[in-house]
Design a protein around this motif. Structure first.
Motif, PDB file in Angstrom:
ATOM      1  N   ALA A  61       0.854  -1.188   0.000  1.00 35.64           N
ATOM      2  CA  ALA A  61       0.000   0.000   0.000  1.00 35.64           C
ATOM      3  C   ALA A  61       0.892   1.240   0.000  1.00 35.64           C
ATOM      4  O   ALA A  61       1.950   1.248   0.621  1.00 35.64           O
ATOM      5  CB  ALA A  61      -0.894  -0.003   1.231  1.00 35.64           C
ATOM      6  N   PRO A  62       0.468   2.283  -0.704  1.00 37.75           N
ATOM      7  CA  PRO A  62       1.299   3.484  -0.722  1.00 37.75           C
ATOM      8  C   PRO A  62       1.374   4.119   0.665  1.00 37.75           C
ATOM      9  O   PRO A  62       0.431   4.047   1.448  1.00 37.75           O
ATOM     10  CB  PRO A  62       0.582   4.410  -1.706  1.00 37.75           C
ATOM     11  N   THR A  63       2.490   4.733   0.941  1.00 40.35           N
ATOM     12  CA  THR A  63       2.686   5.432   2.208  1.00 40.35           C
ATOM     13  C   THR A  63       1.982   6.787   2.151  1.00 40.35           C
ATOM     14  O   THR A  63       1.612   7.259   1.069  1.00 40.35           O
ATOM     15  CB  THR A  63       4.180   5.669   2.476  1.00 40.35           C
ATOM     16  N   SER A  64       1.849   7.414   3.298  1.00 46.49           N
ATOM     17  CA  SER A  64       1.263   8.761   3.344  1.00 46.49           C
ATOM     18  C   SER A  64       2.048   9.715   2.450  1.00 46.49           C
ATOM     19  O   SER A  64       1.463  10.535   1.737  1.00 46.49           O
ATOM     20  CB  SER A  64       1.261   9.295   4.779  1.00 46.49           C
ATOM     21  N   THR A  65       3.364   9.597   2.480  1.00 49.74           N
ATOM     22  CA  THR A  65       4.212  10.465   1.657  1.00 49.74           C
ATOM     23  C   THR A  65       3.937  10.242   0.178  1.00 49.74           C
ATOM     24  O   THR A  65       3.836  11.205  -0.594  1.00 49.74           O
ATOM     25  CB  THR A  65       5.703  10.196   1.972  1.00 49.74           C
ATOM     26  N   GLN A  66       3.799   8.992  -0.242  1.00 48.81           N
ATOM     27  CA  GLN A  66       3.526   8.692  -1.649  1.00 48.81           C
ATOM     28  C   GLN A  66       2.147   9.190  -2.075  1.00 48.81           C
ATOM     29  O   GLN A  66       1.973   9.684  -3.195  1.00 48.81           O
ATOM     30  CB  GLN A  66       3.644   7.193  -1.900  1.00 48.81           C
ATOM     31  N   ILE A  67       1.172   9.085  -1.180  1.00 52.80           N
ATOM     32  CA  ILE A  67      -0.180   9.555  -1.477  1.00 52.80           C
ATOM     33  C   ILE A  67      -0.170  11.070  -1.687  1.00 52.80           C
ATOM     34  O   ILE A  67      -0.722  11.576  -2.666  1.00 52.80           O
ATOM     35  CB  ILE A  67      -1.145   9.155  -0.339  1.00 52.80           C
ATOM     36  N   VAL A  68       0.483  11.781  -0.788  1.00 51.96           N
ATOM     37  CA  VAL A  68       0.556  13.242  -0.899  1.00 51.96           C
ATOM     38  C   VAL A  68       1.358  13.635  -2.136  1.00 51.96           C
ATOM     39  O   VAL A  68       0.987  14.565  -2.864  1.00 51.96           O
ATOM     40  CB  VAL A  68       1.141  13.859   0.385  1.00 51.96           C
ATOM     41  N   GLU A  69       2.434  12.938  -2.406  1.00 53.74           N
ATOM     42  CA  GLU A  69       3.246  13.254  -3.593  1.00 53.74           C
ATOM     43  C   GLU A  69       2.431  13.067  -4.870  1.00 53.74           C
ATOM     44  O   GLU A  69       2.602  13.823  -5.831  1.00 53.74           O
ATOM     45  CB  GLU A  69       4.514  12.404  -3.633  1.00 53.74           C
ATOM     46  N   ALA A  70       1.532  12.089  -4.885  1.00 53.85           N
ATOM     47  CA  ALA A  70       0.702  11.865  -6.071  1.00 53.85           C
ATOM     48  C   ALA A  70      -0.172  13.086  -6.371  1.00 53.85           C
ATOM     49  O   ALA A  70      -0.286  13.503  -7.530  1.00 53.85           O
ATOM     50  CB  ALA A  70      -0.156  10.615  -5.887  1.00 53.85           C
ATOM     51  N   VAL A  71      -0.785  13.683  -5.347  1.00 54.19           N
ATOM     52  CA  VAL A  71      -1.607  14.874  -5.609  1.00 54.19           C
ATOM     53  C   VAL A  71      -0.742  16.089  -5.915  1.00 54.19           C
ATOM     54  O   VAL A  71      -1.146  16.943  -6.713  1.00 54.19           O
ATOM     55  CB  VAL A  71      -2.622  15.197  -4.477  1.00 54.19           C
ATOM     56  N   HIS A  72       0.447  16.158  -5.320  1.00 51.42           N
ATOM     57  CA  HIS A  72       1.346  17.270  -5.649  1.00 51.42           C
ATOM     58  C   HIS A  72       1.787  17.188  -7.108  1.00 51.42           C
ATOM     59  O   HIS A  72       1.961  18.227  -7.766  1.00 51.42           O
ATOM     60  CB  HIS A  72       2.553  17.287  -4.722  1.00 51.42           C
ATOM     61  N   ALA A  73       1.961  15.976  -7.615  1.00 51.54           N
ATOM     62  CA  ALA A  73       2.329  15.804  -9.026  1.00 51.54           C
ATOM     63  C   ALA A  73       1.225  16.342  -9.934  1.00 51.54           C
ATOM     64  O   ALA A  73       1.512  16.998 -10.951  1.00 51.54           O
ATOM     65  CB  ALA A  73       2.613  14.337  -9.331  1.00 51.54           C
ATOM     66  N   VAL A  74      -0.019  16.103  -9.569  1.00 53.15           N
ATOM     67  CA  VAL A  74      -1.131  16.635 -10.362  1.00 53.15           C
ATOM     68  C   VAL A  74      -1.150  18.164 -10.270  1.00 53.15           C
ATOM     69  O   VAL A  74      -1.361  18.837 -11.281  1.00 53.15           O
ATOM     70  CB  VAL A  74      -2.482  16.035  -9.911  1.00 53.15           C
ATOM     71  N   GLU A  75      -0.908  18.689  -9.082  1.00 53.94           N
ATOM     72  CA  GLU A  75      -0.848  20.154  -8.938  1.00 53.94           C
ATOM     73  C   GLU A  75       0.219  20.744  -9.858  1.00 53.94           C
ATOM     74  O   GLU A  75      -0.010  21.772 -10.508  1.00 53.94           O
ATOM     75  CB  GLU A  75      -0.551  20.554  -7.489  1.00 53.94           C
ATOM     76  N   ARG A  76       1.382  20.092  -9.929  1.00 53.91           N
ATOM     77  CA  ARG A  76       2.455  20.581 -10.807  1.00 53.91           C
ATOM     78  C   ARG A  76       2.031  20.472 -12.278  1.00 53.91           C
ATOM     79  O   ARG A  76       2.328  21.360 -13.079  1.00 53.91           O
ATOM     80  CB  ARG A  76       3.744  19.810 -10.557  1.00 53.91           C
ATOM     81  N   ASP A  77       1.339  19.378 -12.612  1.00 58.22           N
ATOM     82  CA  ASP A  77       0.911  19.173 -14.003  1.00 58.22           C
ATOM     83  C   ASP A  77      -0.056  20.247 -14.484  1.00 58.22           C
ATOM     84  O   ASP A  77      -0.013  20.643 -15.649  1.00 58.22           O
ATOM     85  CB  ASP A  77       0.230  17.808 -14.173  1.00 58.22           C
ATOM     86  N   VAL A  78      -0.929  20.717 -13.607  1.00 53.80           N
ATOM     87  CA  VAL A  78      -1.937  21.682 -14.046  1.00 53.80           C
ATOM     88  C   VAL A  78      -1.438  23.120 -14.015  1.00 53.80           C
ATOM     89  O   VAL A  78      -2.033  23.986 -14.660  1.00 53.80           O
ATOM     90  CB  VAL A  78      -3.246  21.572 -13.223  1.00 53.80           C
TER      91      VAL A  78
END
Length: 174
Positions: A27-44
């Motif tokens: 299962a993804p860690t809390s850090t990986q989960i948060v990094e996933a949404v930060h990646a979307v923020e950077r993409d947009v």
């Protein structure tokens, strides 16, 4: 051994009956989960209208708040799965599909239900944001009830004080 024996042997986990199934991914860690949404923020950033950016930021803030608290939802919880899936799958896929479209087409051409791709994306982001906010509120209410219950325990153990709960129970808004 025949096909039935192969099947039963694998189900029972006998060694030597064929290749071992691939291990389940962790299962993804809390850090990986948060990094996933930060990646979307950077993409947009700079690539989408402000309405989309604001919605993505709203979702990211709730995920940041929820990721360290997922254990309170319980292992295998549907709510915890929703938070993780939103950060790692639902949000990136929705935004990615929109970003692959030419801007003029995405923002002006009606594609379904009388809406443009931009309007459909905003609807999807609103649904994700509302769902995450409801989950976050539910976890916060659980934490507040636990705090009230602990206060009751302390009041009973050590005597009367402002920790006592009034008749009718705690006033935790739903």
């Amino acid at each position: 051994m025949g096909w039935w024996g192969d099947l039963v042997g694998r189900v029972r986990g006998r060694a030597g009956d064929g290749p071992e199934p691939a291990p389940m991914p962790a299962a993804p860690t809390s850090t990986q989960i948060v990094e996933a949404v930060h990646a979307v923020e950077r993409d947009v950033e700079g690539r989408v209208p402000a309405a989309v950016t604001a919605r993505v930021h709203r979702i990211a803030r709730v995920v940041e708040d929820m990721a360290p608290r997922l254990d309170r939802l319980g292992i295998g919880s549907r709510q915890a799965h929703t938070v993780v899936a939103t950060a790692t799958s639902y949000l990136p896929e929705a935004v990615g599909a929109y970003l692959r479209l030419p801007r003029d087409f995405a923002d002006r051409r009606v594609v379904a239900q009388g809406k443009t791709s931009l309007m459909l994306l905003c609807d999807q982001l609103d649904l994700l944001g509302t769902t995450l906010s409801q989950i976050s509120d539910a976890v916060s209410r659980q934490d507040a009830r636990a705090l009230v219950a602990h206060g009751q325990f302390l009041a009973e153990k050590f005597g009367t004080s402002s920790l006592e709960v009034p008749p009718g129970g705690p006033a935790v808004a739903s």
